[in-house]
Structure formats: structure tokens, C-alpha cells
Design a protein around this motif. Structure first.
Motif, mmCIF file in Angstrom:
data_model
loop_
_atom_site.group_PDB
_atom_site.id
_atom_site.type_symbol
_atom_site.label_atom_id
_atom_site.label_comp_id
_atom_site.label_asym_id
_atom_site.label_seq_id
_atom_site.Cartn_x
_atom_site.Cartn_y
_atom_site.Cartn_z
ATOM 1 N N ARG A 226 30.616 12.559 -2.293
ATOM 2 C CA ARG A 226 30.245 11.617 -3.346
ATOM 3 C C ARG A 226 30.524 10.153 -2.977
ATOM 4 O O ARG A 226 30.245 9.253 -3.757
ATOM 5 C CB ARG A 226 31.005 11.952 -4.637
ATOM 6 C CG ARG A 226 30.513 13.228 -5.311
ATOM 7 C CD ARG A 226 29.109 13.020 -5.872
ATOM 8 N NE ARG A 226 28.526 14.245 -6.422
ATOM 9 C CZ ARG A 226 27.721 15.047 -5.750
ATOM 10 N NH1 ARG A 226 27.410 14.768 -4.491
ATOM 11 N NH2 ARG A 226 27.221 16.131 -6.314
ATOM 12 N N VAL A 227 31.091 9.933 -1.777
ATOM 13 C CA VAL A 227 31.405 8.572 -1.337
ATOM 14 C C VAL A 227 30.779 8.334 0.030
ATOM 15 O O VAL A 227 30.914 9.170 0.937
ATOM 16 C CB VAL A 227 32.925 8.336 -1.256
ATOM 17 C CG1 VAL A 227 33.218 6.894 -0.815
ATOM 18 C CG2 VAL A 227 33.591 8.627 -2.599
ATOM 19 N N PHE A 229 30.746 5.617 3.142
ATOM 20 C CA PHE A 229 31.540 4.513 3.668
ATOM 21 C C PHE A 229 30.705 3.616 4.578
ATOM 22 O O PHE A 229 29.947 4.107 5.421
ATOM 23 C CB PHE A 229 32.751 5.045 4.427
ATOM 24 C CG PHE A 229 33.757 5.705 3.535
ATOM 25 C CD1 PHE A 229 34.687 4.952 2.844
ATOM 26 C CD2 PHE A 229 33.753 7.087 3.362
ATOM 27 C CE1 PHE A 229 35.618 5.555 1.995
ATOM 28 C CE2 PHE A 229 34.670 7.702 2.518
ATOM 29 C CZ PHE A 229 35.601 6.930 1.837
ATOM 30 N N ALA A 243 23.631 7.144 -1.748
ATOM 31 C CA ALA A 243 24.580 7.150 -2.871
ATOM 32 C C ALA A 243 23.849 7.213 -4.208
ATOM 33 O O ALA A 243 24.268 7.931 -5.125
ATOM 34 C CB ALA A 243 25.475 5.916 -2.802
ATOM 35 N N GLY A 248 26.572 8.940 -6.239
ATOM 36 C CA GLY A 248 27.849 8.597 -5.608
ATOM 37 C C GLY A 248 28.088 7.109 -5.550
ATOM 38 O O GLY A 248 27.400 6.316 -6.207
ATOM 39 N N THR A 249 29.065 6.720 -4.750
ATOM 40 C CA THR A 249 29.426 5.308 -4.614
ATOM 41 C C THR A 249 29.484 4.920 -3.141
ATOM 42 O O THR A 249 29.656 5.776 -2.261
ATOM 43 C CB THR A 249 30.790 5.021 -5.258
ATOM 44 O OG1 THR A 249 31.779 5.879 -4.651
ATOM 45 C CG2 THR A 249 30.763 5.268 -6.751
ATOM 46 N N VAL A 250 29.349 3.616 -2.902
ATOM 47 C CA VAL A 250 29.476 3.054 -1.559
ATOM 48 C C VAL A 250 30.795 2.290 -1.495
ATOM 49 O O VAL A 250 31.078 1.459 -2.352
ATOM 50 C CB VAL A 250 28.302 2.109 -1.228
ATOM 51 C CG1 VAL A 250 28.524 1.410 0.115
ATOM 52 C CG2 VAL A 250 26.986 2.883 -1.224
ATOM 53 N N VAL A 251 31.601 2.592 -0.491
ATOM 54 C CA VAL A 251 32.913 1.959 -0.328
ATOM 55 C C VAL A 251 32.979 1.305 1.049
ATOM 56 O O VAL A 251 32.576 1.912 2.048
ATOM 57 C CB VAL A 251 34.055 2.989 -0.472
ATOM 58 C CG1 VAL A 251 35.405 2.374 -0.128
ATOM 59 C CG2 VAL A 251 34.071 3.562 -1.890
ATOM 60 N N ALA A 270 41.276 5.499 0.952
ATOM 61 C CA ALA A 270 39.872 5.620 0.579
ATOM 62 C C ALA A 270 39.310 6.966 1.034
ATOM 63 O O ALA A 270 38.605 7.657 0.272
ATOM 64 C CB ALA A 270 39.067 4.470 1.185
ATOM 65 N N GLU A 273 40.910 9.791 -1.148
ATOM 66 C CA GLU A 273 40.361 9.840 -2.504
ATOM 67 C C GLU A 273 38.955 10.413 -2.521
ATOM 68 O O GLU A 273 38.545 11.052 -3.485
ATOM 69 C CB GLU A 273 40.382 8.444 -3.128
ATOM 70 C CG GLU A 273 41.792 7.968 -3.469
ATOM 71 C CD GLU A 273 41.848 6.505 -3.843
ATOM 72 O OE1 GLU A 273 40.769 5.860 -3.905
ATOM 73 O OE2 GLU A 273 42.958 5.988 -4.056
ATOM 74 N N SER A 274 38.206 10.212 -1.432
ATOM 75 C CA SER A 274 36.845 10.759 -1.379
ATOM 76 C C SER A 274 36.836 12.272 -1.321
ATOM 77 O O SER A 274 35.823 12.908 -1.615
ATOM 78 C CB SER A 274 36.102 10.200 -0.160
ATOM 79 O OG SER A 274 36.508 10.839 1.041
#
Length: 277
Positions: A226-227, A229, A243, A248-251, A270, A273-274
């Protein structure tokens, strides 16, 4: 106080009395400064935000390197060094060239028939310790009068890297993360040392095809990723597309930040947590 040279003249360097050390990337700058302390000044060849795969140094920086006592090369096949190391060495034949990868178990790559090695050795603290030892040996060779200071400084920093190693190992093991999707393949040494798999979006320095993006979306959905990078040195477009499709999200995490200990702790948190639901 350590400092990065930016356009000093040879006379200024000689009057300064410190050992001038050229490095390729910001993490190496920290390694040299921590080992060298007040005895060194650093010439950074690839500045923050620049991509060492494609960067070309301006003439002023090359002039600085021409006065250096030592060049600490990453040594693992980073494109900047492949393109420039011989030219830099020719500018300054008396300069000691230290291969920071000496003793590192390099990861072979062979995508598309382009055999080589993964250059990103510094992203694992276990490799960083080897690099620091190589730097200490180099500094002791060019400046034997201060060898004891270099040994003492290196020992302190190596203890900090040991603590970082244990912290990262614990955080990643506890999280249960098994796969990490990244835009650019930078973390293979970290993945090898701490038991997860890196899934790169980019291939051989090229944006992924629509078919590869579809495959990565399916893989992320099937494996609960879901992440995504990314780093500031590369495009985020494909990562954002994936994403969006998976909700999901981009970190952003950088393999090139100078503040190595802080940056690696941020990265480990990071990644950990992913891996959590």
C-alpha cells in the motif's frame, strides 16, 4: 569544525593545514567528516538533489579536486565514478584513491545483458561500517601524524553504526515487512541484510511500460502493498499512478541524504510502517 570546500584556492588549502578529501556522494561526506574530525575538509562532487547516475561536475569542482590529498570513491560501479574517476585521477596523480567498496560483498546485476554491480552499497549500515574502515585507513596513510585520532573517531562512529544496525533489524523484523515497492532500485543491500525484497518500478533507468505498470498494480493488490517509495532524485509519476490505482500512498525516502544516521532511521521507520496492516 568540518567544512565542504566550495571554490577555495590551492594557497588557501595549504594555509588551512587540513587534509583535503574528495567524495562522490553526501553519505560519504558524513563518513569522512566523522572519521576525520577537525583534520579534514571535504570536496563533495555530486551535491544534494543531484542524481549520481547522470550528474556532470562543473569546472570549479574539478579544480578543487585537483588539489585534494585523497579521493574516497564509492567503488561499486556508480555511474558518476565510471565516467569521471579516471579524468579526476589524471588531474591529480599524487592523490590517494581509496576504494570504499573494498571488502563489501557486491550484488551482481545483469538486466538486459548489462552485467555489473548494484552501486548503492552505503544504504546498509553493515556496508557503511566497511566503508568507514576503508576511509580511516586512507586518512591514516595520507596523514599518519593524526592516525590515532582517526582510529578513535572511527571507533566512536562504528559503535553508532552498530546501534543503528540493531535498531533497523529490530524494527523491520517486528513489522513483518516482506516486500517494498520503490521507483528506483536503491535498497537491494538493505533488503539483503535485513530480510525483505525490493520491487523496483523503473527498469534499467527507464520509465516502466504500461504493461509493467499493470503488472505492478496487480502485484501490489495481491501482496497487500500500500506504500510506494520514491526519492527526490527521480520522477514520481509512475509511482503516483500505481498508488492511485491501489488506494495507496507515495512516501519519499532518500538514499543520498548526508545525515546518515537520522536518514536511515527515518527510512527504517517508513519501511517498517509499510509492512503493517
Amino acid at each position: 569544525m568540518t567544512a565542504t570546500i566550495a571554490g577555495c584556492t590551492g594557497t588557501e588549502r595549504q594555509d588551512d593545514g587540513r587534509v583535503v578529501v574528495a567524495v562522490t556522494i553526501p553519505p560519504e561526506q558524513e563518513f569522512v567528516e566523522r572519521v576525520g574530525g577537525d583534520h579534514v575538509r571535504v570536496v563533495l562532487l555530486v551535491p544534494p538533489g543531484a542524481d549520481p547516475h547522470t550528474y556532470e561536475p562543473p569546472p570549479g569542482v574539478l579544480a578543487d579536486v585537483a588539489e585534494a590529498d585523497m579521493y574516497a570513491v564509492v567503488g561499486s560501479g556508480i555511474e558518476f565514478e565510471l565516467a569521471w574517476q579516471d579524468k579526476i585521477a589524471a588531474l591529480n596523480p599524487e592523490m590517494l584513491v581509496v576504494d570504499c567498496s573494498r571488502g563489501v560483498d557486491l550484488i551482481s546485476t545483469g538486466e538486459g545483458g548489462h552485467a555489473g554491480t548494484d552501486p548503492h552499497i552505503w544504504v546498509s549500515p553493515r556496508n557503511a561500517k566497511i566503508m568507514v574502515e576503508n576511509i580511516r585507513e586512507g586518512l591514516s596513510e595520507v596523514d599518519p601524524a593524526n592516525a590515532e585520532d582517526y582510529r578513535r573517531n572511527a571507533d566512536v562512529y562504528l559503535e553508532e553504526l552498530d546501534a543503528l544496525d540493531a535498531e533497523i533489524a529490530g524494527a523491520l523484523a517486528e513489522s513483518g515487512v516482506k516486500k517494498v515497492m520503490v521507483y528506483h532500485s536503491s535498497w537491494a543491500y538493505l533488503a539483503r541484510d535485513y530480510g525483505f525484497v525490493e520491487v523496483p518500478i523503473e527498469s534499467e533507468g527507464k520509465e516502466p511500460s504500461p504493461q509493467r505498470i499493470e503488472h505492478l498494480i496487480r502485484q501490489a493488490e495481491e501482496e497487500g502493498i500500500r506504500v510506494i517509495f520514491v526519492s527526490s532524485e527521480h520522477s514520481t509519476r509512475s509511482a503516483e499512478v500505481i498508488a492511485d490505482e491501489i488506494g495507496g500512498t507515495v512516501v519519499t525516502v532518500s538514499p543520498l541524504a548526508k545525515d546518515y544516521l537520522t536518514n536511515m532511521r527515518h527510512m527504517a521507520r517508513a519501511f517498517a510502517e509499510s509492512g503493517r496492516p
